[in-house]
Design a protein around this motif. Structure first.
Motif, PDB file in Angstrom:
ATOM      1  N   GLU A 146       0.832  -1.208   0.000  1.00  0.00           N
ATOM      2  CA  GLU A 146       0.000   0.000   0.000  1.00  0.00           C
ATOM      3  C   GLU A 146       0.863   1.253   0.000  1.00  0.00           C
ATOM      4  O   GLU A 146       0.557   2.232  -0.682  1.00  0.00           O
ATOM      5  CB  GLU A 146      -0.941  -0.011   1.200  1.00  0.00           C
ATOM      6  N   ASN A 200      -4.768   0.239  -9.417  1.00  0.00           N
ATOM      7  CA  ASN A 200      -5.937  -0.276  -8.700  1.00  0.00           C
ATOM      8  C   ASN A 200      -6.628  -1.425  -9.444  1.00  0.00           C
ATOM      9  O   ASN A 200      -7.742  -1.806  -9.073  1.00  0.00           O
ATOM     10  CB  ASN A 200      -6.941   0.860  -8.463  1.00  0.00           C
ATOM     11  N   ARG A 205      -4.308  -6.049  -7.258  1.00  0.00           N
ATOM     12  CA  ARG A 205      -4.616  -5.899  -5.832  1.00  0.00           C
ATOM     13  C   ARG A 205      -4.842  -7.249  -5.150  1.00  0.00           C
ATOM     14  O   ARG A 205      -4.364  -7.477  -4.034  1.00  0.00           O
ATOM     15  CB  ARG A 205      -5.852  -5.003  -5.669  1.00  0.00           C
ATOM     16  N   ARG A 209      -2.391  -8.845  -2.273  1.00  0.00           N
ATOM     17  CA  ARG A 209      -2.954  -9.130  -0.946  1.00  0.00           C
ATOM     18  C   ARG A 209      -2.638 -10.565  -0.521  1.00  0.00           C
ATOM     19  O   ARG A 209      -2.286 -10.821   0.631  1.00  0.00           O
ATOM     20  CB  ARG A 209      -4.470  -8.900  -0.970  1.00  0.00           C
TER      21      ARG A 209
END
Length: 276
Positions: A146, A200, A205, A209
């Motif tokens: 992030e 994004n 993403r 993660r």
């Protein structure tokens, strides 16, 4: 019409061994190694320095290699690599700041990866005295995905890799569920896009993660200043939550590489830090 050539500059640091010669400082030892005209045979490659030009605070040089298939890479009379070898990336320009042994080096070709450059430089540093374990490491800084993504507009290289027990089950992501088959032993997703995709993007993403959670690993590289622009790139590696800066700069159209001034400008952006 051909586009203007671009080079990529990255940085690393030379780390001296724990036990040094009491009569020689780390800076003097590195200067001596760079001026040494010998080579080092590592498997099929003979590594060597060329075009060495020392001054009071820095040493400019090229690090490269030749093999039995490509023996006409180095010019002994000029004590430098031939122009073609530099253009093809078998030899790269570098500058060492002697104060703290920070290195800025050029990567204008995929012929020598960061890992290969680090390994080659380490071989050469240890070639003078094999009992002294010199090391070289990339200049990375700690950052979560992030934190890294806050300064990225588009991602132009993304790789997700998992092996054995680290392969996701598919429950973590609908995207992975469509790709994973029972009893899979290896999974690699690796794509590159010159224009890049938005930071994004759902796939980026989700996979980041999953890797952050300890399943698989991610390598991502993106631009800080928009699509197709020449400027600063940043890479992120999940295994160490590390951020790496690579700066894109215009290369000399005549030679395809950058000059000393550009190397010094990049070096000036790295704060002086003497770790010994």
């Amino acid at each position: 019409m051909d586009s203007a050539p671009v080079s990529r500059l990255a940085s690393a640091r030379i780390l001296p061994p724990a036990q040094m010669d009491m009569l020689q400082t780390p800076s003097d030892a590195v200067r001596h190694t760079l001026l040494n005209e010998g080579g080092y045979l590592a498997r099929t490659r003979t590594w060597m320095f060329g075009g060495v030009r020392p001054d009071v605070d820095h040493v400019f040089a090229r690090l490269g290699y030749q093999t039995k298939k490509n023996e006409n890479v180095y010019d002994p009379a000029a004590k430098d690599f031939r122009e073609e070898a530099v253009r093809k990336g078998r030899a790269v320009n570098l500058v060492v700041r002697l104060t703290d042994l920070v290195v800025v080096y050029e990567r204008q070709s995929a012929a020598m990866s960061d890992h290969e450059f680090i390994r080659g430089l380490r071989h050469m540093l240890r070639s003078v005295n094999s009992t002294q374990q010199w090391n070289v490491e990339q200049l990375d800084s700690k950052a979560s995905f992030e934190e890294w993504a806050q300064h990225i507009d588009v991602v132009h290289r993304f790789r997700f890799r998992a092996v054995g027990t680290k392969i996701p089950s598919g429950k973590e992501s609908p995207i992975l569920a469509a790709l994973i088959h029972p009893r899979s032993e290896r999974l690699t997703i690796d794509w590159r896009a010159t224009e890049g995709v938005d930071i994004n993007d759902r796939t980026v993403r989700e996979l980041a993660r999953i890797a952050t959670g300890g399943v698989g690993e991610v390598f991502a590289a993106g631009r800080k200043n928009g699509r197709g622009a020449v400027g600063e790139q940043k890479a992120w590696v999940s295994s160490g939550s590390a951020e790496r800066v690579v700066r894109e700069v215009p290369a000399d159209p005549a030679t395809g590489v950058v000059g000393d001034r550009v190397l010094l400008e990049m070096l000036a952006t790295v704060p002086v830090d003497i770790p010994w």
